[in-house]
Design a protein around this motif. Structure first.
Motif, PDB file in Angstrom:
ATOM      1  N   MET A   1      41.535  27.359  51.267  1.00 19.05           N
ATOM      2  CA  MET A   1      42.742  27.345  50.444  1.00 19.05           C
ATOM      3  C   MET A   1      42.429  26.657  49.125  1.00 19.05           C
ATOM      4  O   MET A   1      41.590  25.752  49.063  1.00 19.05           O
TER       5      MET A   1
ATOM      6  N   TRP B   1      47.529  25.821  42.044  1.00 20.57           N
ATOM      7  CA  TRP B   1      48.373  26.892  42.561  1.00 20.57           C
ATOM      8  C   TRP B   1      49.140  27.641  41.479  1.00 20.57           C
ATOM      9  O   TRP B   1      49.309  28.865  41.580  1.00 20.57           O
TER      10      TRP B   1
ATOM     11  N   LEU C   1      45.710  31.326  48.053  1.00 24.83           N
ATOM     12  CA  LEU C   1      44.522  31.807  48.764  1.00 24.83           C
ATOM     13  C   LEU C   1      43.578  32.574  47.848  1.00 24.83           C
ATOM     14  O   LEU C   1      42.605  33.167  48.312  1.00 24.83           O
TER      15      LEU C   1
ATOM     16  N   THR D   1      41.892  24.174  55.334  1.00 27.75           N
ATOM     17  CA  THR D   1      43.213  23.821  55.856  1.00 27.75           C
ATOM     18  C   THR D   1      43.150  22.688  56.875  1.00 27.75           C
ATOM     19  O   THR D   1      44.167  22.057  57.159  1.00 27.75           O
TER      20      THR D   1
ATOM     21  N   VAL E   1      49.649  23.020  53.571  1.00 25.90           N
ATOM     22  CA  VAL E   1      49.112  24.263  54.130  1.00 25.90           C
ATOM     23  C   VAL E   1      50.233  25.270  54.353  1.00 25.90           C
ATOM     24  O   VAL E   1      50.128  26.442  53.977  1.00 25.90           O
TER      25      VAL E   1
ATOM     26  N   GLY F   1      51.503  26.610  51.109  1.00 32.42           N
ATOM     27  CA  GLY F   1      50.547  27.553  50.538  1.00 32.42           C
ATOM     28  C   GLY F   1      50.637  28.926  51.163  1.00 32.42           C
ATOM     29  O   GLY F   1      50.589  29.948  50.467  1.00 32.42           O
TER      30      GLY F   1
ATOM     31  N   TYR G   1      51.851  32.468  49.428  1.00 33.99           N
ATOM     32  CA  TYR G   1      51.065  33.704  49.502  1.00 33.99           C
ATOM     33  C   TYR G   1      51.931  34.870  49.973  1.00 33.99           C
ATOM     34  O   TYR G   1      51.915  35.959  49.383  1.00 33.99           O
TER      35      TYR G   1
END
Length: 368
Positions: free
Chosen positions: A179, A185, A192, A209, A217, A220, A224
């Motif tokens: 990740m 981000w 990802l 992760t 996590v 994230g 995604y």
């Protein structure tokens, strides 16, 4: 697609209350060069691992679609360029990048000497998308946003799972996923998007992760999922929660049967009684029945089919196959020498399909 936002997977498309809001420019897209020829891939399961991607792949295989799932292929010749390129994508890009995510001194040194590239070689991507595969699932799909950019008209299945349940299963039963560092981000397509993050911040741009806090996590993964939903035209998207009840039937097995019927509607698959196979856009698919030859939950798999399991390639005799050296001086899974189809008993030089099946499906959804 019948997805229930209040169902068991609803949280997979809902940011946690304490999460940072998505940036105004969301969703970011990646630019891609033109493929050398039209893509053969028309169907993508973009769900992350442990969301039912195996069951989705099984349905693809049952319907005779040439498909690959983390190096696990069906309805495609063993020598097909798409399948071989997909294997290389895993072996030559994903596995070294996964090692980089652990930040070992040896791997970081190799990366800084440019022995590891942030991006998968373009020739491998081209081969995977323009060979004979019509569908791809699982890794490397979630880690490479270029795939959906190359395939703007593809049908996309997004398999989903409750984030807390996903985290518990994924961390407990699988190796760590890669990740992006949280600080990146909002600068990349999604959390990802590994190549983008390595390009921006080298080995510090990614982690695993297992070494991130649970809340990050989960956030994230949700980001995604939201990205896939945002970049895919609504008519081309099928969101699927195997854990929900479907038409009064509950459980993954019931969900798989329901999904198979819905897949036929989603792709407009028609049973071709003359050729005794499924037809997609009027073109018959393989008329060689697909057979499930697994022993146990995940294999081994016969018919020259070698899935990636526990970091090793397994053959039908359940023996470890030869490995080859990688750029780090370690080893990556290799493949046993393939016997030409024309040399196999009973093949008569015809393309030999491999994979597994649970029996061909007829239009009623029953196994023959």
């Amino acid at each position: 697609d019948g997805f229930d936002p209040q169902g068991k997977c609803g949280a997979a498309l809902r940011l946690p209350e304490d999460a940072e809001a998505l940036p105004p420019e969301f969703p970011l897209r990646v630019k891609t060069p033109a493929l050398p020829k039209p893509s053969s891939v028309r169907l993508v399961n973009a769900g992350v691992g442990t969301t039912g991607t195996t069951e989705v792949h099984v349905s693809f295989c049952q319907h005779r679609i040439p498909a690959s799932h983390w190096g696990w292929s069906c309805n495609v010749d063993a020598h097909d360029g798409g399948e071989l390129s997909t294997q290389r994508w895993i072996e030559e890009w994903m596995l070294p990048i996964r090692q980089l995510a652990y930040h070992s001194a040896k791997v970081v040194a190799a990366f800084r000497k440019k022995q590891i590239d942030a991006h998968c070689p373009q020739a491998i991507i081209d081969g995977a998308l323009t060979g004979g595969l019509a569908a791809i699932s699982d890794s490397p799909v979630p880690f490479e946003p270029k795939i959906l950019s190359y395939l703007p008209d593809a049908k996309v299945v997004l398999s989903l799972r409750d984030p807390d349940e996903w985290y518990k299963s994924r961390i407990g039963n699988h190796q760590a996923d890669i990740m992006c560092a949280k600080k990146l981000w909002n600068k990349v397509a999604h959390p990802l998007s590994i190549s983008e993050c390595v390009e921006l911040d080298g080995d510090e741009g990614i982690g695993t992760t297992r070494h991130m806090d649970k809340a990050s996590v989960i956030e994230g993964i949700v980001r995604y999922n939201l990205w896939v939903q945002a970049v895919t035209p609504r008519k081309n998207l099928f969101r699927y929660c195997p854990w929900d009840c479907h038409e009064g039937a509950c459980g993954k097995q019931a969900g798989s049967a329901w999904f198979g019927k819905k897949l036929e509607e989603f792709l407009d698959l028609k049973w071709d009684s003359q050729n005794k196979t499924w037809a997609w856009d009027g073109q018959p698919l393989s008329n060689v029945p697909w057979e499930d030859t697994r022993s146990g939950k995940m294999g081994p798999i016969r018919n020259n089919h070698k899935p990636v399991m526990r970091g090793r390639w397994l053959g039908g005799d359940n023996k470890k196959l030869p490995v080859r050296r990688n750029v780090l001086g370690g080893t990556v899974p290799g493949r046993a020498p393939r016997v030409p189809n024309s040399a196999k008993p009973g093949s008569h030089g015809q393309p030999q399909l491999h994979g597994f099946r649970v029996g061909p499906l007829n239009p009623g959804g029953h196994h023959q």
